[in-house]
Design a protein around this motif. Structure first.
Motif, PDB file in Angstrom:
ATOM      1  N   THR A 179      36.130  31.677  31.344  1.00  0.00           N
ATOM      2  CA  THR A 179      37.293  30.867  31.737  1.00  0.00           C
ATOM      3  C   THR A 179      38.029  31.481  32.918  1.00  0.00           C
ATOM      4  O   THR A 179      39.025  30.925  33.387  1.00  0.00           O
ATOM      5  N   SER A 180      37.527  32.607  33.428  1.00  0.00           N
ATOM      6  CA  SER A 180      38.230  33.290  34.531  1.00  0.00           C
ATOM      7  C   SER A 180      38.430  32.441  35.789  1.00  0.00           C
ATOM      8  O   SER A 180      39.427  32.649  36.496  1.00  0.00           O
ATOM      9  N   PRO A 181      37.521  31.476  36.113  1.00  0.00           N
ATOM     10  CA  PRO A 181      37.827  30.636  37.284  1.00  0.00           C
ATOM     11  C   PRO A 181      39.185  29.954  37.177  1.00  0.00           C
ATOM     12  O   PRO A 181      39.786  29.579  38.198  1.00  0.00           O
ATOM     13  N   TYR A 216      29.775  28.680  28.881  1.00  0.00           N
ATOM     14  CA  TYR A 216      28.320  28.557  28.658  1.00  0.00           C
ATOM     15  C   TYR A 216      27.563  29.759  29.207  1.00  0.00           C
ATOM     16  O   TYR A 216      27.834  30.203  30.324  1.00  0.00           O
ATOM     17  N   ARG A 217      26.631  30.260  28.413  1.00  0.00           N
ATOM     18  CA  ARG A 217      25.748  31.324  28.899  1.00  0.00           C
ATOM     19  C   ARG A 217      24.380  31.186  28.264  1.00  0.00           C
ATOM     20  O   ARG A 217      24.261  30.667  27.154  1.00  0.00           O
ATOM     21  N   VAL A 218      23.358  31.679  28.966  1.00  0.00           N
ATOM     22  CA  VAL A 218      22.000  31.620  28.432  1.00  0.00           C
ATOM     23  C   VAL A 218      21.866  32.713  27.374  1.00  0.00           C
ATOM     24  O   VAL A 218      21.551  33.855  27.676  1.00  0.00           O
ATOM     25  N   CYS A 231      39.317  32.132  25.896  1.00  0.00           N
ATOM     26  CA  CYS A 231      40.692  31.809  26.282  1.00  0.00           C
ATOM     27  C   CYS A 231      41.133  32.848  27.301  1.00  0.00           C
ATOM     28  O   CYS A 231      41.150  34.036  27.014  1.00  0.00           O
ATOM     29  N   GLU A 232      41.416  32.360  28.496  1.00  0.00           N
ATOM     30  CA  GLU A 232      41.862  33.235  29.588  1.00  0.00           C
ATOM     31  C   GLU A 232      43.364  33.413  29.482  1.00  0.00           C
ATOM     32  O   GLU A 232      44.074  32.513  29.019  1.00  0.00           O
ATOM     33  N   GLY A 233      43.846  34.561  29.885  1.00  0.00           N
ATOM     34  CA  GLY A 233      45.288  34.779  29.975  1.00  0.00           C
ATOM     35  C   GLY A 233      45.600  35.385  31.328  1.00  0.00           C
ATOM     36  O   GLY A 233      44.797  36.176  31.850  1.00  0.00           O
ATOM     37  N   PHE A 270      34.496  47.701  32.937  1.00  0.00           N
ATOM     38  CA  PHE A 270      34.430  47.218  34.323  1.00  0.00           C
ATOM     39  C   PHE A 270      34.291  45.702  34.387  1.00  0.00           C
ATOM     40  O   PHE A 270      33.476  45.099  33.677  1.00  0.00           O
ATOM     41  N   PHE A 271      35.126  45.083  35.211  1.00  0.00           N
ATOM     42  CA  PHE A 271      34.955  43.684  35.604  1.00  0.00           C
ATOM     43  C   PHE A 271      35.229  43.634  37.105  1.00  0.00           C
ATOM     44  O   PHE A 271      36.145  44.336  37.576  1.00  0.00           O
ATOM     45  N   PRO A 272      34.480  42.834  37.850  1.00  0.00           N
ATOM     46  CA  PRO A 272      34.718  42.809  39.306  1.00  0.00           C
ATOM     47  C   PRO A 272      36.127  42.311  39.658  1.00  0.00           C
ATOM     48  O   PRO A 272      36.664  42.657  40.710  1.00  0.00           O
ATOM     49  N   PHE A 273      36.707  41.506  38.765  1.00  0.00           N
ATOM     50  CA  PHE A 273      37.979  40.842  39.101  1.00  0.00           C
ATOM     51  C   PHE A 273      39.213  41.559  38.575  1.00  0.00           C
ATOM     52  O   PHE A 273      40.331  41.081  38.731  1.00  0.00           O
ATOM     53  N   THR A 274      39.027  42.713  37.927  1.00  0.00           N
ATOM     54  CA  THR A 274      40.189  43.503  37.491  1.00  0.00           C
ATOM     55  C   THR A 274      39.950  44.975  37.842  1.00  0.00           C
ATOM     56  O   THR A 274      38.821  45.455  37.852  1.00  0.00           O
ATOM     57  N   ALA A 297      38.532  41.261  23.333  1.00  0.00           N
ATOM     58  CA  ALA A 297      38.830  40.708  24.660  1.00  0.00           C
ATOM     59  C   ALA A 297      38.470  41.685  25.764  1.00  0.00           C
ATOM     60  O   ALA A 297      38.363  42.892  25.540  1.00  0.00           O
ATOM     61  N   GLY A 298      38.246  41.105  26.961  1.00  0.00           N
ATOM     62  CA  GLY A 298      38.163  41.916  28.171  1.00  0.00           C
ATOM     63  C   GLY A 298      39.479  41.748  28.904  1.00  0.00           C
ATOM     64  O   GLY A 298      40.136  40.720  28.779  1.00  0.00           O
ATOM     65  N   SER A 299      39.890  42.755  29.673  1.00  0.00           N
ATOM     66  CA  SER A 299      41.201  42.649  30.318  1.00  0.00           C
ATOM     67  C   SER A 299      41.286  43.584  31.524  1.00  0.00           C
ATOM     68  O   SER A 299      40.374  44.385  31.759  1.00  0.00           O
ATOM     69  N   PHE A 320      48.313  41.155  35.049  1.00  0.00           N
ATOM     70  CA  PHE A 320      47.074  41.372  34.288  1.00  0.00           C
ATOM     71  C   PHE A 320      46.419  40.044  33.903  1.00  0.00           C
ATOM     72  O   PHE A 320      47.062  38.982  33.947  1.00  0.00           O
ATOM     73  N   ALA A 321      45.181  40.169  33.571  1.00  0.00           N
ATOM     74  CA  ALA A 321      44.446  39.022  33.024  1.00  0.00           C
ATOM     75  C   ALA A 321      43.668  39.514  31.808  1.00  0.00           C
ATOM     76  O   ALA A 321      43.382  40.702  31.683  1.00  0.00           O
ATOM     77  N   PHE A 322      43.394  38.584  30.933  1.00  0.00           N
ATOM     78  CA  PHE A 322      42.497  38.931  29.818  1.00  0.00           C
ATOM     79  C   PHE A 322      41.647  37.704  29.481  1.00  0.00           C
ATOM     80  O   PHE A 322      42.001  36.568  29.836  1.00  0.00           O
ATOM     81  N   GLY A 323      40.539  37.960  28.843  1.00  0.00           N
ATOM     82  CA  GLY A 323      39.698  36.845  28.372  1.00  0.00           C
ATOM     83  C   GLY A 323      39.237  37.184  26.977  1.00  0.00           C
ATOM     84  O   GLY A 323      38.632  38.228  26.747  1.00  0.00           O
ATOM     85  N   MET A 324      39.590  36.310  26.034  1.00  0.00           N
ATOM     86  CA  MET A 324      39.201  36.624  24.646  1.00  0.00           C
ATOM     87  C   MET A 324      38.292  35.533  24.078  1.00  0.00           C
ATOM     88  O   MET A 324      38.164  34.455  24.651  1.00  0.00           O
TER      89      MET A 324
HETATM   90  N1  PHE Z   1      35.744  36.994  32.044  1.00  0.00           N
HETATM   91  C1  PHE Z   1      35.467  38.190  31.301  1.00  0.00           C
HETATM   92  C2  PHE Z   1      34.263  37.938  30.391  1.00  0.00           C
HETATM   93  O1  PHE Z   1      33.857  36.800  30.249  1.00  0.00           O
HETATM   94  C3  PHE Z   1      36.662  38.598  30.444  1.00  0.00           C
HETATM   95  C4  PHE Z   1      37.842  38.998  31.262  1.00  0.00           C
HETATM   96  C5  PHE Z   1      38.818  38.097  31.608  1.00  0.00           C
HETATM   97  C6  PHE Z   1      37.987  40.317  31.676  1.00  0.00           C
HETATM   98  C7  PHE Z   1      39.923  38.481  32.326  1.00  0.00           C
HETATM   99  C8  PHE Z   1      39.078  40.717  32.404  1.00  0.00           C
HETATM  100  C9  PHE Z   1      40.038  39.786  32.712  1.00  0.00           C
HETATM  101  O2  PHE Z   1      33.716  38.839  29.814  1.00  0.00           O
END
Ligand code: PHE
Length: 354
Positions: A179-181, A216-218, A231-233, A270-274, A297-299, A320-324
């Protein structure tokens, strides 16, 4: 045997023959033996011509009586056979009236829907907007805007579903793998919405949003489904820090699981966007999962490149952002051990959440 005896005997024999007949057809055959053209009664009548008037009277009366007796026996047997047949039919078509009827049961919300609503309620109470976005996404939104280098493995066909529609950049659209987009999409909407305000010299309100939805993922096994939920935050302000992430996420977990006996751990990742990035693990003090660290979650702090792609200044918009994973949260909350149960549509499973 006297003539009178044979008359009485004919009636007795008829009754016995009728009793033996077990179907209506057999009964009609038996009847012919007595009252038919060459039946016994007819035979008895034949011999009457030569008799005296007196004899005719007694014999006639006796024959008549026998005939009546035979007819009565015939009718009784006919009725008995008809009743037996009806009985049989009723038994064959028996209805068990003690069985409960097939009633329409009241429906209920899917457990994951219950979780999504719960997440929305909790974050809304902390001042977060709830946003919705497309599931068929452009390459730029899913990857490039989120600081993914061109050859990042997440873009590979092994991980991401692509559709047969190309974007303006010539790259096929994808089924969003996260949901990060929504981070960049929502930021653009937010800036547009408050453009007048900013033009008039006022400060733009903070961005504080969650974006739940399908991703969606393979992938397909007991803990991964090709369609799942995230759920993105996102919280961006002048000085929103990791401390705020910790406060918000701790509060969320306590309210979601309805317990304060729960610890959080931010594990470097590690995430490229955080940058920096962390996985968020939780640990329950009690219950069946007590003592285990569970990833939920990732964050991380939103990467300056992503903030720039939002159209904002990374020196002024920090946060910050997170995705759970709502599916995972649902499994933890209700003690479900196989993710596939959520997508099988088995009413016996779903009924439990009604
Ligand atoms: N988009 C990441 C994932 O799908 C989770 C994430 C969201 C990480 C926002 C950091 C910030 O794994």
């Amino acid at each position: 045997m006297t003539e009178l005896d044979s008359i009485v005997d004919a009636a007795r024999a008829a009754r016995a023959a009728f009793a033996q007949a077990s179907t209506p057809a057999e009964l009609e055959n038996a009847k012919a033996q007595f009252t038919g053209k060459s039946g016994r009664i007819t035979e008895l009548m034949k011999g009457m011509g030569a008799l005296s008037v007196e004899e005719k009277k007694t014999r006639g009366a006796a024959i008549n009586q026998a005939k009546q007796a035979i007819e009565a026996a015939l009718n009784a047997r006919r009725q008995a056979l008809a009743e037996a047949e009806l009985e049989l039919q009723l038994k064959a078509e028996a209805l068990d009236v003690s069985l409960p009827g097939r009633m329409r049961e009241p429906g209920g919300l899917h457990p994951v829907t219950l979780t999504l609503e719960r997440i929305e309620r909790i974050f809304a109470s902390m001042g977060f907007d709830v946003a919705d976005g497309p599931e068929v996404e452009s390459d730029w939104h899913s990857f490039t805007s989120l600081n993914n280098p061109p050859n990042h493995p997440a873009r590979s066909m092994q991980d991401t579903f692509y559709v047969d529609i190309k974007g303006d950049d010539g790259i096929p659209y994808n089924l969003r793998p996260h949901t990060s987009p929504m981070q960049v999409r929502y930021a653009h909407q937010h800036i547009k919405k408050h453009a007048e305000l900013v033009k008039s010299g006022q400060a733009m309100p903070e961005i504080r949003v969650i974006a739940p939805g399908r991703t969606y993922r393979v992938d397909n096994d007991a803990t991964h489904s090709p369609m799942f939920h995230q759920c993105e935050g996102l919280w961006l302000g002048e000085n929103v820090s990791f401390k705020d992430l910790k406060v918000v996420f701790t509060e969320f977990c306590r309210r979601f699981f309805e317990t304060d006996d729960l610890a959080l751990r931010f594990r470097p990742s590690f995430f490229p966007f955080t940058e920096p990035s962390a996985e968020i693990d939780i640990q329950f003090a009690g219950g069946p999962l007590a003592g285990r660290w569970l990833e939920v979650a990732g964050s991380g702090q939103v990467h300056p490149n992503v903030v720039r792609n939002m159209g904002l200044d990374p020196e002024k918009s920090i946060g910050f952002a997170f995705g759970m994973g709502p599916d995972r949260l649902t499994m933890l909350r209700y003690g479900v051990n196989d993710l596939r149960l959520f997508f099988d549509g088995d009413i016996r499973f779903l009924r439990q959440f009604r």
